[in-house]
Design an enzyme around this catalytic site. Sequence first.
Site, mmCIF file in Angstrom:
data_model
loop_
_atom_site.group_PDB
_atom_site.id
_atom_site.type_symbol
_atom_site.label_atom_id
_atom_site.label_comp_id
_atom_site.label_asym_id
_atom_site.label_seq_id
_atom_site.Cartn_x
_atom_site.Cartn_y
_atom_site.Cartn_z
ATOM 1 N N LEU A 21 42.878 3.398 -7.321
ATOM 2 C CA LEU A 21 42.114 2.198 -7.682
ATOM 3 C C LEU A 21 40.611 2.335 -7.472
ATOM 4 C CD1 LEU A 21 44.544 -0.307 -5.913
ATOM 5 C CD2 LEU A 21 44.392 0.098 -8.374
ATOM 6 N N GLY A 24 35.208 6.864 -7.996
ATOM 7 C CA GLY A 24 34.101 7.310 -7.144
ATOM 8 C C GLY A 24 34.566 7.741 -5.762
ATOM 9 N N ASN A 25 35.828 7.443 -5.454
ATOM 10 C CA ASN A 25 36.441 7.883 -4.196
ATOM 11 C C ASN A 25 37.437 8.978 -4.608
ATOM 12 O OD1 ASN A 25 38.499 8.136 -2.256
ATOM 13 N ND2 ASN A 25 38.463 5.978 -1.673
ATOM 14 N N ALA A 27 39.484 11.149 -3.184
ATOM 15 C CA ALA A 27 40.862 11.224 -2.674
ATOM 16 C C ALA A 27 41.734 10.173 -3.351
ATOM 17 C CB ALA A 27 40.875 11.042 -1.161
ATOM 18 N N SER A 28 41.199 8.982 -3.540
ATOM 19 C CA SER A 28 41.969 7.911 -4.199
ATOM 20 C C SER A 28 42.343 8.334 -5.615
ATOM 21 C CB SER A 28 41.138 6.617 -4.212
ATOM 22 O OG SER A 28 41.524 5.761 -5.256
ATOM 23 N N ARG A 138 39.698 -4.823 -3.576
ATOM 24 C CA ARG A 138 39.073 -5.083 -2.292
ATOM 25 C C ARG A 138 38.354 -6.439 -2.275
ATOM 26 N NH1 ARG A 138 37.742 -0.606 1.626
ATOM 27 N NH2 ARG A 138 38.673 -2.370 2.714
ATOM 28 N N GLU A 174 29.593 -3.738 1.466
ATOM 29 C CA GLU A 174 30.788 -2.997 1.886
ATOM 30 C C GLU A 174 30.945 -2.977 3.405
ATOM 31 O OE1 GLU A 174 33.026 -1.018 -0.340
ATOM 32 O OE2 GLU A 174 32.212 -2.353 -1.859
ATOM 33 N N HIS A 250 30.425 5.763 0.584
ATOM 34 C CA HIS A 250 29.830 5.000 1.690
ATOM 35 C C HIS A 250 29.044 5.977 2.556
ATOM 36 C CE1 HIS A 250 33.428 2.025 1.415
ATOM 37 N NE2 HIS A 250 32.379 1.461 0.870
ATOM 38 N N ASP A 252 29.239 6.220 5.661
ATOM 39 C CA ASP A 252 30.058 6.749 6.761
ATOM 40 C C ASP A 252 30.922 7.937 6.343
ATOM 41 O OD1 ASP A 252 32.266 5.610 5.480
ATOM 42 O OD2 ASP A 252 32.742 4.184 7.076
ATOM 43 N N CYS A 369 36.844 4.978 8.972
ATOM 44 C CA CYS A 369 37.075 3.879 8.012
ATOM 45 C C CYS A 369 38.042 2.859 8.584
ATOM 46 C CB CYS A 369 37.699 4.397 6.718
ATOM 47 S SG CYS A 369 36.708 5.592 5.852
HETATM 48 O O1 SUG Z 1 37.371 1.280 -0.653
HETATM 49 N N1 SUG Z 1 40.230 3.324 -0.728
HETATM 50 C C1 SUG Z 1 39.168 2.695 0.044
HETATM 51 C C2 SUG Z 1 38.717 3.613 1.143
HETATM 52 C C3 SUG Z 1 37.727 2.942 2.051
HETATM 53 C C4 SUG Z 1 37.089 3.907 3.004
HETATM 54 N N2 SUG Z 1 36.215 3.238 3.865
HETATM 55 C C5 SUG Z 1 35.102 3.750 4.419
HETATM 56 N N3 SUG Z 1 34.583 4.878 4.027
HETATM 57 N N4 SUG Z 1 34.514 3.064 5.340
HETATM 58 C C6 SUG Z 1 37.993 2.332 -0.870
HETATM 59 O O2 SUG Z 1 37.695 3.100 -1.795
HETATM 60 C C7 SUG Z 1 41.980 3.358 -2.408
HETATM 61 C C8 SUG Z 1 43.116 2.481 -2.845
HETATM 62 C C9 SUG Z 1 43.992 3.113 -3.878
HETATM 63 O O3 SUG Z 1 43.522 3.924 -4.681
HETATM 64 O O4 SUG Z 1 45.215 2.786 -3.898
HETATM 65 C C10 SUG Z 1 40.937 2.599 -1.611
HETATM 66 O O5 SUG Z 1 40.776 1.418 -1.783
#
Ligand code: SUG
Length: 448
Positions: A21, A24-25, A27-28, A138, A174, A250, A252, A369
């Site tokens: 979801l 930009g992240n 791993a997700s 979120r 955030e 982020h 962090d 996190c």
């Molecule tokens: O907001 N992952 C979160 C990870 C948050 C990490 N927080 C910090 N770095 N402080 C996000 O991207 C993934 C959910 C999904 O893909 O099912 C997710 O929401």
Amino acid sequence: MAQWEANFDGLVGPTHHYGGLSYGNLASQQHAQAISYPKQAALQGLHKMHKLSELGLMQGVIAPQERPAIAVLRQLGFCGSETQVLEKAYQADPLLLAACSSASSMWTANAATVSPSADTQDGRIHFTPANLVSKFHRAIEPNTTARLLARTFADEQHFCHHHALPATALFGDEGAANHTRFCAGYQTPGVEMFVYGRHALAHQNLAPQRFPARQTLEASQAIARLHGLSPARTVFAAQHPTVIDHGAFHNDVIAVGNQNVLFYHEQAFLEPDKVLTELQHKLGDTPLHLIKVTAAAVPLNDAIQSYLFNSQLVTLKNNHMALIAPSDCATIPSVKAYLEYLLTLNTPIKTVHYIDVRQSMRNGGGPACLRLRVAMNAAERAATNPACWLNEGLYQRLNQWIHKHYSEQLTLNDLRDPALLEESRRALDELTQILNLGSVYPFQGATY
Ligand code: SUG
């Protein structure tokens, strides 16, 4: 007066899954639609909390949110019985149901920004829940987050709760993931650094090209005003757009601070010299201890893949600092070598503890996190909801609670099963009693 920094970790919720979801992240995105293991995820998070409390740190617990969020699905036009709402949403788009079922509130670094009483004008601890507008899954968290924080920190004499900022891109917020406090001791006035990815109103906007910048300067400035922080002890720093484009969504993910120490990657900030000079200037007589990791030692991609900078940096009772690092740091050669080298340097960081939170890591959430930091004195500690502090009894109780209610594994297809909704609600109902929270969820009558 005795002083501490407590960590409040989010318990991983029963619907923990991989929705893919968060654009930009990395791993997700990489783990989108993989099988998830909610029981294992929750136990990993709980073990981390237990480890921190064994190390002598104050550890608190924040409950997960009600998911799937039936109230939100109804707001989106899915109607009928709850079983029908789930089924219709799944048929319309499984990813929509996934977004309304995310256990993302586990990452409490994003729950709120917290300013300790030593920094604020009225001498109370200030909390602003993050609006998290950048991602729909979120953006549905702040109302329940606000209630959970208000029940955990209820005493108005010590705690002040603000509303989340207006839920619009200009004020994308955030929470503490882009906020670091520097100080000599936790209860002496500190310097609060807010890192932003985007200056929304500026014409000359140095924004990332590939991935979204979630935190705006305008949001950070509003929080500093709300919390009554002195401009003389506040720093606003631009995150380097390149690191956001590499997946550090982020700050962090690329830097961590504690007391007078900043552990950071050399590419973390757009104008590092300016930021660090201002930080030192505003800290006055307290010397800033900078631990800069070069790209030659740890390439940006390794830093982001390992989540090295998403380690928790904590001060132990003997006044030494420890890094609570994700176990992945021990498997990526450049990072492993760097951490071995770090311990030979004469820095305040004397130990590294590796923690397995892989279920969370696969969604881009490392040790830091999963926790919200709250620096507090003895009176504030005593005013906090006592049922939320992790002790041996609560640890055992939560262990049993997880074993009783959580599924071994989950796929997107399971999210439409009304039995999952029912079991999750049973679990949360029991948890509100364990943590003495009262009614905080929509299914308990709280407004969405
Ligand atoms: O907001 N992952 C979160 C990870 C948050 C990490 N927080 C910090 N770095 N402080 C996000 O991207 C993934 C959910 C999904 O893909 O099912 C997710 O929401």
